[in-house]
Design a protein around this motif. Structure first.
Motif, mmCIF file in Angstrom:
data_model
loop_
_atom_site.group_PDB
_atom_site.id
_atom_site.type_symbol
_atom_site.label_atom_id
_atom_site.label_comp_id
_atom_site.label_asym_id
_atom_site.label_seq_id
_atom_site.Cartn_x
_atom_site.Cartn_y
_atom_site.Cartn_z
ATOM 1 N N PHE A 133 31.046 -26.256 22.475
ATOM 2 C CA PHE A 133 29.901 -25.373 22.257
ATOM 3 C C PHE A 133 28.906 -26.027 21.301
ATOM 4 N N LEU A 134 29.413 -26.581 20.217
ATOM 5 C CA LEU A 134 28.523 -27.259 19.279
ATOM 6 C C LEU A 134 27.798 -28.419 19.944
ATOM 7 N N ARG A 135 28.533 -29.246 20.676
ATOM 8 C CA ARG A 135 27.924 -30.432 21.279
ATOM 9 C C ARG A 135 26.894 -30.057 22.344
ATOM 10 N N HIS A 136 27.082 -28.946 23.034
ATOM 11 C CA HIS A 136 26.136 -28.576 24.093
ATOM 12 C C HIS A 136 24.905 -27.877 23.527
ATOM 13 N N SER A 137 24.934 -27.579 22.229
ATOM 14 C CA SER A 137 23.815 -26.886 21.583
ATOM 15 C C SER A 137 23.319 -27.673 20.375
ATOM 16 N N CYS A 138 23.149 -28.983 20.593
ATOM 17 C CA CYS A 138 22.591 -29.882 19.569
ATOM 18 C C CYS A 138 23.417 -29.915 18.288
ATOM 19 N N GLY A 139 24.717 -29.600 18.388
ATOM 20 C CA GLY A 139 25.592 -29.631 17.226
ATOM 21 C C GLY A 139 25.374 -28.486 16.260
ATOM 22 N N ARG A 140 24.702 -27.446 16.722
ATOM 23 C CA ARG A 140 24.288 -26.359 15.821
ATOM 24 C C ARG A 140 25.161 -25.121 16.008
ATOM 25 N N PRO A 141 25.726 -24.573 14.940
ATOM 26 C CA PRO A 141 26.539 -23.364 15.057
ATOM 27 C C PRO A 141 25.730 -22.177 15.574
ATOM 28 N N ARG A 142 26.416 -21.210 16.161
ATOM 29 C CA ARG A 142 25.756 -20.052 16.759
ATOM 30 C C ARG A 142 24.839 -19.313 15.796
ATOM 31 N N THR A 143 25.275 -19.134 14.567
ATOM 32 C CA THR A 143 24.530 -18.296 13.610
ATOM 33 C C THR A 143 23.669 -19.102 12.641
ATOM 34 N N ASP A 144 23.541 -20.381 12.890
ATOM 35 C CA ASP A 144 22.780 -21.224 11.959
ATOM 36 C C ASP A 144 21.301 -20.838 11.924
#
Length: 386
Positions: free
Chosen positions: A210-221
């Motif tokens: 999930f992190l890798r598919h979203s630019c390494g960014r956590p959901r709530t960041d």
């Protein structure tokens, strides 16, 4: 060639009001990306449930699904991935784009899926992943591959781009204990034009993906605290809404294809010189992404002429995949230290299948029984004209 009745085949993709309602639903929720909407998350839950998996992650396309899965499994420079030599080139390029070496091995002459003995011979200390491809929805020998994986410690990544809804000895793709990647490209068994998904058996790898598919960014960041390297592989809400509708009719369509293939394969097998693809009987619910057959002994030029005749007669026919090592793209990056002819020498079945294989679009298998008889008659005429 004799004049034959042109079979009536349904169009593909198929859609109805369910897709239309889903698109409006996605539109009117007011948030069109996965981080604000609900369609992608709903689709992921439904797709995971349908395939018996703990987790599903929807992504931009099937090639990205393979690439993401491989990255999460530790594939990178200095590693190797064993792939079947007879497959669409995304299977190898997903590994090569990560800096790994793709190692092609031969396939089974009946199922056209990866040969287990050839795979075992190709495993080295650098092998990080073994990638079986479930060719045309007939599954590779998952029992023998699971044993090989256990014996060598090399995990499996199922390329299930052709295997939506398929089952091996009653077990769904997500119940086989390994990561699996799917494609929703326009021709696939369910589609939103493009799209893909990865099934994960464990939560830790899913969260990493999930992190890798979203630019390494956590959901709530909210402060751009990117935790690991990644890319933007997120599926959009509109595609997910369409895929939810497509998933709803998958089981019924696969059942229809199974019935029609039972008829068509028998008709094709009765034609002199034609050998239909045969699935391992342990694939007790094949999905039939393609209707594949061979005409052993003919050359590539004759095979291509055969395909042209079928198309001219109204049958959606295509040449079989070219052996991946017979393409320029394979040798651009991440290729083994061999020549194409050296690879070919250890892949004799791939060499033959690549020359003489034809496949028909799966919408043929959604047509009426009469269309199967008409299709077989057209194939018989076309083969006789070679």
């Amino acid at each position: 060639m004799n004049v034959r009745q042109t079979p009536e085949f349904p169009a593909w993709p198929q859609y109805d009001e369910t897709e239309r309602e889903g698109l409006v639903r996605a539109l009117e929720q007011g948030q069109w990306w996965r981080m604000g909407g609900s369609e992608v998350e709903s689709f992921e839950r439904e797709f995971a449930d349908h395939h018996g998996a703990a987790h599903a992650l929807a992504v931009t396309n099937g090639t990205h699904a393979l690439e993401l899965a491989l990255q999460c499994m530790g594939v990178g420079p200095g590693t190797e991935v064993v792939v079947p030599a007879f497959t669409f080139i995304s299977s190898s390029q997903a590994a090569q784009r990560l800096g790994a070496v793709a190692v092609p091995v031969d396939v089974d002459e009946d199922t056209y899926s990866i040969d287990v003995a050839a795979t075992a011979a190709a495993v080295t200390p650098r092998t990080r992943v073994i990638m079986p491809v479930h060719m045309a929805g007939f599954m590779a020998d998952m029992d023998a591959l699971a044993k090989l994986s256990a014996d060598t410690g090399v995990p499996l990544l199922q390329d299930a781009a052709h295997a939506h809804g398929a089952r091996w000895r009653g077990r769904r793709v997500g119940e086989l204990g390994s990561v699996a990647a799917f494609s929703f490209q326009n021709g696939k068994l369910m589609t939103a034009g493009e799209g893909g998904a990865v099934l994960f058996p464990d939560t830790e790898m899913y969260e990493t993906a999930f992190l890798r598919h979203s630019c390494g960014r956590p959901r709530t960041d909210r402060r751009y605290l990117h935790e690991i390297a990644g890319s933007n592989l997120r599926l959009n809400e509109f595609s997910a809404a369409v895929l939810r509708a497509q998933l709803g009719r998958l089981e019924q369509q696969v059942t229809t294809r199974q019935r029609r293939w039972a008829l068509l394969s028998g008709l094709l097998g009765a034609i002199d010189g034609v050998v239909p693809q045969r699935g391992d009987e342990r694939t007790d619910f094949p999905s039939h992404y393609m209707a594949m057959f061979r005409v052993p002994g003919i050359g590539e030029e004759q095979r291509n002429a055969l395909v042209d005749r079928l198309v001219e007669a109204g049958v959606p026919a295509f040449a079989g995949f070219r052996a991946i090592y017979r393409t320029d793209a394979f040798w651009e990056i991440g290729a083994p230290d061999e020549t194409p002819d050296e690879v070919a020498e250890r892949c004799p079945r791939t060499e033959a299948i690549s020359r003489d294989c034809v496949w028909l679009h799966h919408r043929v298998l959604l047509a009426a029984e009469q269309a199967q008889h008409e299709t077989a008659a057209i194939v018989a005429d076309a083969v006789a004209a070679i």
